[in-house]
Design a protein around this motif. Structure first.
Motif, mmCIF file in Angstrom:
data_model
loop_
_atom_site.group_PDB
_atom_site.id
_atom_site.type_symbol
_atom_site.label_atom_id
_atom_site.label_comp_id
_atom_site.label_asym_id
_atom_site.label_seq_id
_atom_site.Cartn_x
_atom_site.Cartn_y
_atom_site.Cartn_z
ATOM 1 N N GLU A 179 -10.206 -85.164 35.556
ATOM 2 C CA GLU A 179 -9.626 -84.018 34.536
ATOM 3 C C GLU A 179 -9.769 -84.590 33.319
ATOM 4 O O GLU A 179 -10.539 -83.242 32.768
ATOM 5 N N LYS A 180 -10.499 -85.738 33.166
ATOM 6 C CA LYS A 180 -10.525 -86.289 31.386
ATOM 7 C C LYS A 180 -12.339 -85.067 31.679
ATOM 8 O O LYS A 180 -12.291 -84.559 30.420
ATOM 9 N N LEU A 181 -13.143 -85.557 32.523
ATOM 10 C CA LEU A 181 -14.364 -84.837 32.370
ATOM 11 C C LEU A 181 -14.124 -83.072 32.362
ATOM 12 O O LEU A 181 -15.090 -82.634 31.686
ATOM 13 N N TYR A 182 -13.216 -82.688 32.551
ATOM 14 C CA TYR A 182 -12.719 -81.156 32.925
ATOM 15 C C TYR A 182 -12.670 -80.889 31.655
ATOM 16 O O TYR A 182 -12.690 -79.789 30.721
ATOM 17 N N ALA A 183 -11.648 -81.799 30.919
ATOM 18 C CA ALA A 183 -11.538 -82.089 29.466
ATOM 19 C C ALA A 183 -12.032 -81.676 28.597
ATOM 20 O O ALA A 183 -11.899 -81.094 27.196
ATOM 21 N N ASP A 184 -12.973 -82.583 28.437
ATOM 22 C CA ASP A 184 -13.977 -82.605 27.835
ATOM 23 C C ASP A 184 -14.997 -81.248 27.642
ATOM 24 O O ASP A 184 -15.329 -81.280 26.870
ATOM 25 N N HIS A 185 -15.231 -80.668 28.889
ATOM 26 C CA HIS A 185 -15.838 -79.499 29.242
ATOM 27 C C HIS A 185 -14.807 -78.664 27.374
ATOM 28 O O HIS A 185 -15.463 -78.063 27.318
ATOM 29 N N ASP A 186 -13.978 -78.292 28.272
ATOM 30 C CA ASP A 186 -12.923 -77.823 27.209
ATOM 31 C C ASP A 186 -12.786 -78.359 25.395
ATOM 32 O O ASP A 186 -13.589 -77.290 24.783
ATOM 33 N N GLY A 187 -13.043 -78.772 25.454
ATOM 34 C CA GLY A 187 -13.246 -79.900 24.620
ATOM 35 C C GLY A 187 -14.751 -79.101 23.541
ATOM 36 O O GLY A 187 -14.835 -78.504 22.545
ATOM 37 N N ALA A 188 -16.031 -79.667 24.539
ATOM 38 C CA ALA A 188 -17.295 -79.440 24.319
ATOM 39 C C ALA A 188 -17.508 -77.581 23.890
ATOM 40 O O ALA A 188 -17.908 -77.149 22.932
ATOM 41 N N ILE A 189 -16.434 -76.501 24.885
ATOM 42 C CA ILE A 189 -16.841 -75.372 25.012
ATOM 43 C C ILE A 189 -15.397 -74.881 23.142
ATOM 44 O O ILE A 189 -16.669 -74.077 22.877
ATOM 45 N N ALA B 20 -9.888 -72.690 28.237
ATOM 46 C CA ALA B 20 -10.774 -73.651 27.089
ATOM 47 C C ALA B 20 -10.100 -73.087 26.296
ATOM 48 O O ALA B 20 -9.607 -73.611 25.197
ATOM 49 N N PHE B 21 -9.557 -71.574 26.120
ATOM 50 C CA PHE B 21 -8.452 -71.322 24.456
ATOM 51 C C PHE B 21 -7.177 -70.644 25.145
ATOM 52 O O PHE B 21 -7.189 -70.454 26.203
ATOM 53 N N ALA B 22 -6.816 -70.905 23.527
ATOM 54 C CA ALA B 22 -5.584 -70.795 23.671
ATOM 55 C C ALA B 22 -5.285 -68.691 25.109
ATOM 56 O O ALA B 22 -5.018 -68.525 25.301
ATOM 57 N N GLU B 23 -5.981 -67.687 24.190
ATOM 58 C CA GLU B 23 -6.137 -66.407 24.325
ATOM 59 C C GLU B 23 -6.312 -66.068 25.533
ATOM 60 O O GLU B 23 -5.444 -65.537 26.245
ATOM 61 N N THR B 24 -7.278 -66.836 26.001
ATOM 62 C CA THR B 24 -7.926 -66.532 27.535
ATOM 63 C C THR B 24 -6.449 -67.659 28.687
ATOM 64 O O THR B 24 -6.063 -66.769 29.477
ATOM 65 N N HIS B 25 -6.462 -68.153 28.070
ATOM 66 C CA HIS B 25 -5.021 -69.464 29.291
ATOM 67 C C HIS B 25 -3.614 -67.585 29.157
ATOM 68 O O HIS B 25 -3.320 -67.560 30.742
ATOM 69 N N GLN B 26 -3.371 -67.531 28.066
ATOM 70 C CA GLN B 26 -2.337 -66.047 27.978
ATOM 71 C C GLN B 26 -2.842 -65.171 28.506
ATOM 72 O O GLN B 26 -1.458 -64.417 29.506
ATOM 73 N N LEU C 109 -22.240 -84.218 21.722
ATOM 74 C CA LEU C 109 -23.194 -85.011 21.445
ATOM 75 C C LEU C 109 -23.054 -86.583 22.239
ATOM 76 O O LEU C 109 -23.746 -86.546 23.571
ATOM 77 N N PRO C 110 -21.566 -87.209 22.610
ATOM 78 C CA PRO C 110 -21.486 -87.804 23.463
ATOM 79 C C PRO C 110 -21.485 -87.850 24.906
ATOM 80 O O PRO C 110 -21.461 -88.449 26.172
ATOM 81 N N HIS C 111 -21.110 -86.178 24.489
ATOM 82 C CA HIS C 111 -21.205 -85.730 26.196
ATOM 83 C C HIS C 111 -21.703 -85.581 27.545
ATOM 84 O O HIS C 111 -22.425 -85.988 28.214
#
Ligand code: FE2
Ligand code: FE2
Length: 178
Positions: free
Chosen positions: A74-84, A165-171, A115-117
């Motif tokens: 889950e953290k790996l996916y969350a890292d992608h959210d942050g990178a996006i 990854a974005f609030a608006e796409t979530h909505q 970068l660390p990702h």
């Protein structure tokens, strides 16, 4: 003898090298206040990372649950959210008429956040070595499909990615489900 896992590791490493070089070039572009270069390099990074993130999420990450457990994956996916989100903000900054000192500082901080990702992600190869060949073959299959679809990072993240990854796409997605 070259194993399928070896081929995976070298393919994976080469993709990360390109992303690494792109991010370092982007840092230079901020350093030199070169907005045209920043826009060009960002576009190249988005084209590279769209299919890369996609096959990681669709085919690689699910295979790592058996080793890491759910919460680290889950953290790996969350890292992608942050990178996006970071990439989207970089596109915004690069597109500005001109940069303030704050824009430059923010741009550099965003690149350094992503970068660390790249280096963390490359280390996943060590676990891919313990996946069955059939699983690695499937990663390559999904990789080919992702490359053929050719969606850049933001287009994929906003239009196709299952996770928002974005609030608006979530909505927007929540509204579709209703
Ligand atoms: Fe990744
Ligand atoms: Fe990666």
């Amino acid at each position: 003898m070259t194993t399928l896992a070896d081929t995976f590791s070298s393919t994976f490493r080469e993709e990360h090298r390109l992303v690494r070089d792109g991010l370092l070039e982007l840092l230079d572009a901020f350093e030199n206040r070169d907005q045209a270069k920043a826009r060009r390099v960002l576009h190249e990074i988005a084209v590279l990372t769209g299919p890369h993130f996609r096959y990681e999420e669709e085919a690689l990450y699910p295979g790592l649950v058996r080793f890491f457990g759910e919460s680290y994956v889950e953290k790996l996916y969350a890292d992608h959210d942050g990178a996006i989100r970071g990439a989207a903000e970089l596109v915004e900054i690069a597109g500005k008429e001109s940069w303030s000192a704050r824009d430059v500082e923010r741009g550099q901080a965003l690149v350094r956040g992503i970068l660390p990702h790249v280096s963390d992600c490359d280390g996943l190869s060590i676990l891919v070595e313990r996946l069955p060949d059939s699983f690695i073959q499937n990663i390559f299959r999904v990789r080919e499909q992702s490359l053929a679809a050719g969606l850049d990072l933001i287009t994929w993240a906003k239009g196709v990615r299952q996770r928002a990854a974005f609030a608006e796409t979530h909505q927007a997605r929540a509204a579709l489900v209703k």
